[in-house]
Motif scaffolding. Structure first.
Motif, PDB file in Angstrom:
ATOM      1  N   MET A  41    -161.424  67.843 -11.297  1.00 20.42           N
ATOM      2  CA  MET A  41    -160.395  67.613  -9.845  1.00 20.42           C
ATOM      3  C   MET A  41    -159.425  66.426 -10.458  1.00 20.42           C
ATOM      4  O   MET A  41    -159.816  65.464 -10.610  1.00 20.42           O
ATOM      5  CB  MET A  41    -161.335  67.318  -8.913  1.00 20.42           C
ATOM      6  N   LYS A  42    -158.314  66.924  -9.891  1.00 16.70           N
ATOM      7  CA  LYS A  42    -156.999  66.114 -10.329  1.00 16.70           C
ATOM      8  C   LYS A  42    -156.486  65.508  -8.895  1.00 16.70           C
ATOM      9  O   LYS A  42    -156.719  66.430  -7.852  1.00 16.70           O
ATOM     10  CB  LYS A  42    -156.096  66.535 -11.103  1.00 16.70           C
ATOM     11  N   TYR A  43    -155.939  64.366  -8.786  1.00 15.16           N
ATOM     12  CA  TYR A  43    -155.593  63.899  -7.593  1.00 15.16           C
ATOM     13  C   TYR A  43    -154.129  63.473  -7.728  1.00 15.16           C
ATOM     14  O   TYR A  43    -153.796  62.938  -8.887  1.00 15.16           O
ATOM     15  CB  TYR A  43    -156.533  62.735  -7.059  1.00 15.16           C
ATOM     16  N   ILE A  44    -153.151  63.730  -6.691  1.00  9.26           N
ATOM     17  CA  ILE A  44    -151.905  63.212  -6.738  1.00  9.26           C
ATOM     18  C   ILE A  44    -151.608  62.330  -5.516  1.00  9.26           C
ATOM     19  O   ILE A  44    -152.368  62.326  -4.616  1.00  9.26           O
ATOM     20  CB  ILE A  44    -151.069  64.460  -6.811  1.00  9.26           C
ATOM     21  N   SER A  45    -150.388  61.550  -5.709  1.00 10.07           N
ATOM     22  CA  SER A  45    -150.087  60.857  -4.636  1.00 10.07           C
ATOM     23  C   SER A  45    -149.060  61.473  -3.580  1.00 10.07           C
ATOM     24  O   SER A  45    -148.358  62.279  -4.040  1.00 10.07           O
ATOM     25  CB  SER A  45    -149.296  59.652  -5.305  1.00 10.07           C
ATOM     26  N   THR A  46    -149.330  61.150  -2.401  1.00  5.61           N
ATOM     27  CA  THR A  46    -148.558  61.710  -1.190  1.00  5.61           C
ATOM     28  C   THR A  46    -146.866  61.410  -1.572  1.00  5.61           C
ATOM     29  O   THR A  46    -146.005  61.938  -0.829  1.00  5.61           O
ATOM     30  CB  THR A  46    -148.717  61.285   0.247  1.00  5.61           C
ATOM     31  N   ARG A  47    -146.853  60.412  -2.350  1.00  9.66           N
ATOM     32  CA  ARG A  47    -145.279  59.961  -2.606  1.00  9.66           C
ATOM     33  C   ARG A  47    -144.588  60.535  -3.608  1.00  9.66           C
ATOM     34  O   ARG A  47    -143.647  60.252  -4.200  1.00  9.66           O
ATOM     35  CB  ARG A  47    -144.871  58.619  -2.160  1.00  9.66           C
ATOM     36  N   GLY A  48    -145.216  61.101  -4.578  1.00 10.46           N
ATOM     37  CA  GLY A  48    -144.965  61.867  -5.890  1.00 10.46           C
ATOM     38  C   GLY A  48    -144.440  60.903  -7.047  1.00 10.46           C
ATOM     39  O   GLY A  48    -143.694  61.451  -7.728  1.00 10.46           O
ATOM     40  N   ASN A  49    -144.936  59.599  -6.970  1.00 16.09           N
ATOM     41  CA  ASN A  49    -144.218  58.820  -7.941  1.00 16.09           C
ATOM     42  C   ASN A  49    -145.308  57.955  -8.636  1.00 16.09           C
ATOM     43  O   ASN A  49    -145.286  56.878  -9.185  1.00 16.09           O
ATOM     44  CB  ASN A  49    -142.881  58.075  -7.325  1.00 16.09           C
ATOM     45  N   ALA A  50    -146.554  58.703  -8.657  1.00 16.68           N
ATOM     46  CA  ALA A  50    -147.740  57.821  -9.227  1.00 16.68           C
ATOM     47  C   ALA A  50    -148.333  59.033 -10.210  1.00 16.68           C
ATOM     48  O   ALA A  50    -148.338  59.986 -10.047  1.00 16.68           O
ATOM     49  CB  ALA A  50    -148.631  57.175  -8.301  1.00 16.68           C
ATOM     50  N   PRO A  51    -149.056  58.281 -11.238  1.00 19.36           N
ATOM     51  CA  PRO A  51    -149.599  59.264 -11.958  1.00 19.36           C
ATOM     52  C   PRO A  51    -151.124  60.085 -11.664  1.00 19.36           C
ATOM     53  O   PRO A  51    -151.848  59.387 -10.450  1.00 19.36           O
ATOM     54  CB  PRO A  51    -150.331  58.117 -13.354  1.00 19.36           C
ATOM     55  N   GLU A  52    -151.251  61.163 -12.060  1.00 22.33           N
ATOM     56  CA  GLU A  52    -152.486  61.972 -11.393  1.00 22.33           C
ATOM     57  C   GLU A  52    -153.572  61.240 -12.057  1.00 22.33           C
ATOM     58  O   GLU A  52    -153.705  60.728 -13.073  1.00 22.33           O
ATOM     59  CB  GLU A  52    -152.407  63.451 -12.213  1.00 22.33           C
ATOM     60  N   LEU A  53    -154.511  61.312 -11.321  1.00 22.17           N
ATOM     61  CA  LEU A  53    -155.731  60.505 -11.630  1.00 22.17           C
ATOM     62  C   LEU A  53    -157.093  61.465 -11.433  1.00 22.17           C
ATOM     63  O   LEU A  53    -156.970  62.394 -10.446  1.00 22.17           O
ATOM     64  CB  LEU A  53    -155.900  59.161 -10.689  1.00 22.17           C
ATOM     65  N   GLU A  54    -158.091  61.156 -11.920  1.00 20.36           N
ATOM     66  CA  GLU A  54    -159.371  62.037 -11.900  1.00 20.36           C
ATOM     67  C   GLU A  54    -160.321  60.864 -10.806  1.00 20.36           C
ATOM     68  O   GLU A  54    -159.651  59.891 -10.400  1.00 20.36           O
ATOM     69  CB  GLU A  54    -160.265  62.118 -13.075  1.00 20.36           C
TER      70      GLU A  54
ATOM     71  N   ALA B 277    -141.623  60.358   0.841  1.00 21.23           N
ATOM     72  CA  ALA B 277    -141.462  59.025   0.747  1.00 21.23           C
ATOM     73  C   ALA B 277    -140.101  58.426   1.674  1.00 21.23           C
ATOM     74  O   ALA B 277    -140.269  57.674   2.291  1.00 21.23           O
ATOM     75  CB  ALA B 277    -141.443  58.660  -0.812  1.00 21.23           C
ATOM     76  N   ASP B 278    -139.007  59.335   1.616  1.00 25.27           N
ATOM     77  CA  ASP B 278    -137.899  59.127   2.449  1.00 25.27           C
ATOM     78  C   ASP B 278    -138.355  59.114   4.010  1.00 25.27           C
ATOM     79  O   ASP B 278    -138.031  58.128   4.770  1.00 25.27           O
ATOM     80  CB  ASP B 278    -136.808  60.102   2.374  1.00 25.27           C
ATOM     81  N   LEU B 279    -139.188  60.001   4.295  1.00 24.63           N
ATOM     82  CA  LEU B 279    -139.625  60.068   5.843  1.00 24.63           C
ATOM     83  C   LEU B 279    -140.523  58.662   6.214  1.00 24.63           C
ATOM     84  O   LEU B 279    -140.288  58.465   7.252  1.00 24.63           O
ATOM     85  CB  LEU B 279    -140.509  61.335   5.998  1.00 24.63           C
ATOM     86  N   MET B 280    -141.372  58.490   5.425  1.00 25.63           N
ATOM     87  CA  MET B 280    -142.211  57.362   5.643  1.00 25.63           C
ATOM     88  C   MET B 280    -141.407  56.163   5.660  1.00 25.63           C
ATOM     89  O   MET B 280    -141.743  55.174   6.518  1.00 25.63           O
ATOM     90  CB  MET B 280    -143.478  57.252   4.562  1.00 25.63           C
ATOM     91  N   THR B 281    -140.508  55.993   4.767  1.00 23.67           N
ATOM     92  CA  THR B 281    -139.526  54.822   4.919  1.00 23.67           C
ATOM     93  C   THR B 281    -138.851  54.748   6.375  1.00 23.67           C
ATOM     94  O   THR B 281    -138.687  53.677   7.045  1.00 23.67           O
ATOM     95  CB  THR B 281    -138.265  54.733   3.783  1.00 23.67           C
ATOM     96  N   ARG B 282    -138.371  55.800   6.666  1.00 25.42           N
ATOM     97  CA  ARG B 282    -137.785  55.866   8.097  1.00 25.42           C
ATOM     98  C   ARG B 282    -138.735  55.707   9.123  1.00 25.42           C
ATOM     99  O   ARG B 282    -138.607  54.831  10.209  1.00 25.42           O
ATOM    100  CB  ARG B 282    -137.310  57.391   8.454  1.00 25.42           C
ATOM    101  N   MET B 283    -139.914  56.195   9.104  1.00 24.52           N
ATOM    102  CA  MET B 283    -140.976  56.067  10.064  1.00 24.52           C
ATOM    103  C   MET B 283    -141.467  54.750  10.184  1.00 24.52           C
ATOM    104  O   MET B 283    -141.747  54.059  11.272  1.00 24.52           O
ATOM    105  CB  MET B 283    -142.075  56.924   9.937  1.00 24.52           C
ATOM    106  N   ASN B 284    -141.288  54.016   9.186  1.00 28.27           N
ATOM    107  CA  ASN B 284    -141.844  52.495   9.335  1.00 28.27           C
ATOM    108  C   ASN B 284    -140.651  51.671   9.991  1.00 28.27           C
ATOM    109  O   ASN B 284    -141.007  50.280  10.269  1.00 28.27           O
ATOM    110  CB  ASN B 284    -141.923  51.881   7.945  1.00 28.27           C
ATOM    111  N   SER B 285    -139.601  52.102  10.163  1.00 34.61           N
ATOM    112  CA  SER B 285    -138.619  51.236  10.697  1.00 34.61           C
ATOM    113  C   SER B 285    -137.545  51.765  11.948  1.00 34.61           C
ATOM    114  O   SER B 285    -137.061  51.090  12.527  1.00 34.61           O
ATOM    115  CB  SER B 285    -137.510  51.110   9.593  1.00 34.61           C
ATOM    116  N   GLU B 286    -137.920  53.024  12.321  1.00 37.65           N
ATOM    117  CA  GLU B 286    -137.087  53.712  13.293  1.00 37.65           C
ATOM    118  C   GLU B 286    -137.916  54.753  13.736  1.00 37.65           C
ATOM    119  O   GLU B 286    -138.652  55.305  13.283  1.00 37.65           O
ATOM    120  CB  GLU B 286    -135.802  54.102  12.957  1.00 37.65           C
ATOM    121  N   PRO B 287    -137.657  55.128  15.337  1.00 38.82           N
ATOM    122  CA  PRO B 287    -138.239  56.317  15.683  1.00 38.82           C
ATOM    123  C   PRO B 287    -137.701  57.672  14.984  1.00 38.82           C
ATOM    124  O   PRO B 287    -136.479  57.581  14.638  1.00 38.82           O
ATOM    125  CB  PRO B 287    -137.715  56.326  17.138  1.00 38.82           C
ATOM    126  N   VAL B 288    -138.761  58.346  14.849  1.00 43.82           N
ATOM    127  CA  VAL B 288    -138.327  59.756  14.106  1.00 43.82           C
ATOM    128  C   VAL B 288    -138.896  61.125  14.779  1.00 43.82           C
ATOM    129  O   VAL B 288    -139.754  61.116  15.387  1.00 43.82           O
ATOM    130  CB  VAL B 288    -139.132  59.496  12.675  1.00 43.82           C
TER     131      VAL B 288
END
Length: 465
Positions: free
Chosen positions: A1-14, A333-344
């Motif tokens: 089983m491999k795991y991936i990050s929701t923001r797409g810029n981290a290594p796959e891990l077991e 990642a772009d969406l989460m940046t906006r959600m942390n700073s403004e209504p979305v």
């Protein structure tokens, strides 16, 4: 089983590395690259299994061979043998086709025990194997802390630091944490709210330099995938005990951080027939406002009679949005940046998908207390206030009366005496194993709402003690 990050810029891990990593290096949350899926025949074949045997069937694919099957089964047996009811997660009927799934039979009387008693054993196994020491820095709005401390207090390889908002958890919740006097346990009362505590946890993971490269930082909050994985099991367990998979069930889930109901979403995607998933919230209703109004906007934190749900930012919502956005890490990642700073607002197609998957309802304190009183008068059954919110939401959002509706009973009512009293009822007695809890000696450090102060406290006790 491999795991991936929701923001797409981290290594796959077991699995082992995901267990120890918590937050991904790009700030995202780990999710399985591929989700196991079970046929109705396979699910049907699990009828009659004990809770720990069913847990093995569901959890083993996520572990992916990182732990020997026999060792994993032993951990699961040991975890759930320590619960106060032989059924582990018994169902109580409130009305025709209406049930409460009692998830408070564990040693700290809250649903967090299902994951955190197992997490402590998983950490012991992996850290012993690697001969590593780890530091846990966690935040709690009430129940996570005591369950994490109970699960890790015996570990030779872990020092655990749990932050809670000062004077913002119930007395029983606080005492369950602060009366554990093990040498590796440190309780921190922060002069702030839960989100302040949670933000400091995330900051610690984003920059772990304060640990000098000599210790690994491990998460016990629901950003840790193992928490979510363990919670998937009780959706299958409830279904199998109410005629599933040959009938579809609905679930109403009291939730602040979206982790518990995300586990239900996973169960549905793994093949379990689920009719409805209902998000039940208190006055801190960012999830309900997002689902009902398509507006994700932070409001000031309100302190309520349901403190475990007094949360402004629901961290695990990111895991759902990752799927809604086609598992595109950069978009998210772009969406989460906006959600942390403004209504979305989400675009209409993606919002429609969210509403196809979830209903939602928000409940205030007076309605919570009224429901506790009404259900007790009608059935003699005493709800904790969080579960009462789930019952209100279940009744408000229910689409099909001929299908079982299960509200997740997230905590024992003894933990929330103020709400029970405001409902006009007497607080129940503490269970026998903690009858003297309120008289036990406490140990806790009060710190300012300061990341530097918290990190300095951790360093002092890890390296200078």
């Amino acid at each position: 089983m491999k795991y991936i990050s929701t923001r797409g810029n981290a290594p796959e891990l077991e699995f082992e590395d995901v267990l120890l990593a918590g937050l991904a290096s790009d700030g995202g949350l780990y999710v399985p690259k591929d989700l196991p899926h079970y046929s109705l025949d396979t699910i049907r074949s699990w009828r009659g299994l004990s809770y720990s045997k069913l847990a093995f069937k569901i959890i083993q694919p996520f572990v992916g061979g990182a732990i020997d099957d026999a060792a994993l089964q032993q951990m699961l047996d040991d975890t759930y043998d320590n619960f106060g009811h032989k059924a582990v997660a018994p169902l109580t009927q409130l009305d025709n086709n209406e049930y409460v799934l009692e998830l408070f039979q564990g040693p700290t009387l809250a649903f967090k025990d299902f994951a955190l008693q197992l997490l402590g054993r998983l950490l012991d196994h992996v850290l012993t194997k690697r001969n590593e020491r780890a530091v846990i820095v966690g935040a709690t709005s009430g129940d996570t802390g005591s369950a994490a401390i109970e699960g890790c207090k015996h570990s030779e390889f872990v020092d655990i630091f749990i932050m809670h908002p000062h004077n913002r958890v119930s007395e029983v919740q606080r005492k369950q944490m602060t009366t554990v006097l093990s040498d590796n346990v440190y309780n921190i009362a922060v002069e702030g709210n839960f989100d302040d505590c949670q933000n400091m946890v995330k900051a610690c993971f984003a920059d772990q330099g304060f640990l000098r490269g000599e210790r690994r930082l491990v998460a016990v909050n629901s950003i840790n995938w193992a928490r979510i994985m363990a919670q998937v099991v009780y959706y299958f367990y409830a279904s199998l005990n109410l005629g599933g998979p040959d009938r579809s069930l609905s679930f109403s889930v009291p939730t602040g951080n979206f982790g518990d109901i995300f586990a239900g979403y996973l169960a549905k995607n793994m093949g379990l027939p689920i009719d409805q998933l209902i998000v039940a919230t208190n006055k801190n209703d960012i999830l309900h406002r997002t689902i009902s109004q398509n507006r994700y906007e932070k409001h000031a934190l309100a302190h309520t009679l349901t403190p475990s749900m007094d949360i402004v930012v629901s961290s695990n919502f990111e895991r759902l949005l990752f799927d809604i956005y086609g598992r595109d890490g950069q978009l998210l990642a772009d969406l989460m940046t906006r959600m942390n700073s403004e209504p979305v607002e989400l675009d209409s197609a993606r919002m429609a998908k969210v509403r196809e998957l979830f209903d939602s309802h928000a409940v205030d304190d007076p309605q919570t207390c009224a429901t506790i009183a009404t259900v007790f008068a009608e059935t003699g059954y005493l709800l904790d206030p969080h579960t009462a919110i789930g019952v209100v939401a279940a009744r408000a959002c229910r689409r099909h009366s001929d299908r079982p509706m299960v509200t997740l009973g997230t905590a024992h009512p003894v933990k929330f005496g103020e709400a029970i009293n405001k409902a006009g009822l007497a607080t129940p007695a503490l269970p026998h194993h903690m009858a003297d809890l309120l008289e036990r000696e406490e140990r806790c450090s009060l710190l300012p709402n300061s990341l530097a102060a918290v990190q300095a406290f951790v360093v002092k006790n890890v390296f200078d003690a």
